[in-house]
Design an enzyme around this catalytic site. Structure first.
Site, PDB file in Angstrom:
ATOM      1  N   HIS A   4      -7.627  -6.028   0.854  1.00  0.00           N
ATOM      2  CA  HIS A   4      -6.492  -5.127   0.661  1.00  0.00           C
ATOM      3  C   HIS A   4      -5.211  -5.924   0.475  1.00  0.00           C
ATOM      4  CE1 HIS A   4      -4.181  -1.556   0.821  1.00  0.00           C
ATOM      5  NE2 HIS A   4      -3.792  -1.644   2.074  1.00  0.00           N
ATOM      6  N   SER A  30       0.819  -1.208   0.000  1.00  0.00           N
ATOM      7  CA  SER A  30       0.000   0.000   0.000  1.00  0.00           C
ATOM      8  C   SER A  30       0.856   1.263   0.000  1.00  0.00           C
ATOM      9  CB  SER A  30      -0.975  -0.012   1.167  1.00  0.00           C
ATOM     10  OG  SER A  30      -1.862  -1.084   1.013  1.00  0.00           O
ATOM     11  N   ASP A  82      -9.897  -4.089  -4.218  1.00  0.00           N
ATOM     12  CA  ASP A  82      -9.188  -3.561  -3.049  1.00  0.00           C
ATOM     13  C   ASP A  82      -9.816  -2.218  -2.687  1.00  0.00           C
ATOM     14  OD1 ASP A  82      -7.343  -2.245  -1.333  1.00  0.00           O
ATOM     15  OD2 ASP A  82      -5.674  -3.391  -2.165  1.00  0.00           O
TER      16      ASP A  82
END
Length: 526
Positions: free
Chosen positions: A496, A244, A468
């Site tokens: 995610h 991320s 996601d």
């Protein structure tokens, strides 16, 4: 909540099951229910130190790049598996005379003997602890194949955790900042004034308690710190797995040091070219999509607190949010559950499909007037346990974002974004607004939003998951296209990030590249 509008509102890079595993372990309701169990570690022998790589060191920084690391058994962990050290970095990479900061490292030696090299990891945030990522379970964080082949390195970036850190409120002050409900109605001038005053108090506390580091808490500086870590670990190129926000950190490294890129995997990507306004808008739509997927799953199973079609369920959830916005629920510890905290609880659960059943329980309880389960989810999100905060991720999150994202959004663009969120994310939209703490941050942002090509870098693998919610798939597609050597791997599914989430195809692609150097087919879909 006092999250910022028109910029990243929630923890973009948080690989949540890893980062806050300690909170799960200490919260009975969450254990074994919210996320998959973390596997046990196996023993490993301490890794030897290697000679620092001092080639191409910029003038004035020789003393930093020439450090010899003093590894020792980590306190509170299995000394046979982990060792720890501290690296000294310049506070200001533009001027080594300004001062220094400390960076905390934890290392788990390769379990198969001689390591390929070091594998640096970052769980995202910005503000999540890479040290905790590895200390809690390196094999879950990076997978057994990578633990076997590499000396796995976790580190707390500048401003975070055990490194020289951003400090703001004490626990009671943080509780008030995050959970207190304004006296005036949402959207009124009094509501705005109260949240603005809270933001000013928060910023004043950060400036007073952080020892002068706030203007230097930037992703650009953190990426330069990573090159220092690479060098003092004795690696000529950087091998890296970032999740991320960690993808933005990795991409920034590739932009600054393309010739030093080794094997990089960026999972759950952030598009470095999008504005804070676009990030916020896209995230709102992404969480609405994930919420609809949860609702469809809930309605198709047993124990769902909703009935009818997905639209019917979403309407009922919207009514619940509006209800607690008007009349908050009181938790057993006295805190009030309003719509903002309930939305935080919902978002926390949407990071992983494994937590959907727990979300159903929280919503069932809230419909019955019980706020405790929803607060457990919100506390999990904020790494809060038994009235204290286990890390400084909330403070560091704001510090990085306020320095990384330019404040250059026009009112017309904001209005257009608001309209789009209301259209595409009608359930989330009423609670996606806030008052921007960055408007009162004491230092102007220095970051830029631009495409990153990293010309000359070795192949960089980008992993994206199709639904996601936190880092929408379109961002992974965009980053892979921007990078001159980008390779896109797609995981079809919910939740995610994509690696080490039970998809053998993705795992094979990631591990094949990091371990053997086998570049996946660009466009591989799993």
């Amino acid at each position: 909540m006092t999250e910022t509008p028109h910029r990243p509102r929630r923890a973009l890079g948080r690989r949540t099951a890893l980062v806050i595993a300690a909170v799960v372990a200490t919260t009975t309701l969450l254990t074994g229910c919210l996320y998959a169990a973390i596997p046990p570690e196996t023993s490993a022998s301490p890794a030897p130190s290697r000679t620092p790589d001092t080639d191409g060191v910029p003038a004035g920084f020789e003393r930093f790049y020439g450090q010899t690391l003093a590894w020792k058994a980590c306190s509170g962990t299995d000394a046979g598996s982990y060792d720890c050290t501290t690296v000294t970095a310049p506070l200001d990479w533009a001027d080594p005379s300004v001062g220094t900061i400390d960076l905390a490292l934890i290392r788990r030696a390769a379990t198969d003997g001689a390591a390929i090299g070091s594998l640096l990891t970052n769980p995202g945030g910005p503000g999540a602890s890479g040290y905790d990522l590895i200390a809690q379970s390196s094999s879950f964080a990076v997978g057994t194949a990578l633990s076997n082949a590499y000396d796995v390195i976790g580190f707390d970036p500048r401003g975070v955790g055990r490194s020289t850190a951003v400090r703001c409120f004490d626990p009671s002050g943080m509780d008030a900042y995050l959970f207190d409900i304004p006296a005036d109605p949402r959207g009124s001038q009094g509501w705005t004034d109260e949240l603005t005053a809270r933001n000013r108090d928060f910023v004043t506390a950060c400036e007073a308690n952080s020892g002068g580091i706030l203007p230097y808490i930037t992703t650009d500086n953190a990426a330069r710190d990573m090159d220092l870590l690479r060098a003092v670990l004795g690696d000529t190129t950087l091998n890296y797995l970032g999740y991320s926000y960690g993808t933005f950190l990795g991409a920034t490294y590739a932009k600054l040091f393309p010739e030093r890129v080794g094997r990089l995997v960026l999972d759950g990507a952030i598009d470095p070219s999008v504005s804070g306004l676009d990030v916020s808008t896209t995230q709102a739509i992404g969480f609405e999509s994930a919420l609809r997927a949860y609702m469809a799953d809930c309605l198709g199973g047993s124990g769902c607190p909703f009935s009818g079609s997905v639209d019917d369920g979403m309407a009922a959830l919207g009514s619940l949010l509006a209800s607690v916005d008007r009349v908050p629920l009181t938790a057993s510890d006295g805190r009030k559950l309003g719509a903002d905290t309930l939305m935080t609880a919902i978002i926390a659960a949407l990071y992983s499909q494994d937590s959907w059943s727990y979300l159903s329980r929280a919503l069932t309880d809230a419909l019955a007037g019980d706020a405790d389960t929803a607060f457990s989810l919100a506390d999990f999100y904020y790494a809060r346990s038994n009235g204290t905060y286990q890390d400084n991720s909330t403070e560091a999150f704001r510090a990085y974002n306020c320095m990384d994202y330019p404040l250059d959004t026009s009112q017309a663009d904001k209005d257009a974004a608001d309209a789009l969120v209301k259209q595409k994310a009608p359930t989330i939209a009423p609670y996606w607004q806030g008052v921007d703490v960055c408007e009162v941050w004491p230092y102007p942002p220095t970051g830029v939003r631009e495409k990153i090509a990293a010309d000359g870098a070795a192949p960089i693998v980008v992993v994206g998951t199709t639904n996601d919610p936190a880092t929408p798939y379109a961002w992974s597609v965009s980053l892979a296209e921007q990078l001159s050597s980008g390779v896109l791997v797609t995981r079809q599914g919910e939740g995610h990030t994509g690696y080490n989430k039970g998809n053998a195809c993705v795992d094979k692609a990631v591990e094949g590249y990091l371990v053997d150097g086998t570049v996946p087919q660009n466009g591989l879909t799993c």
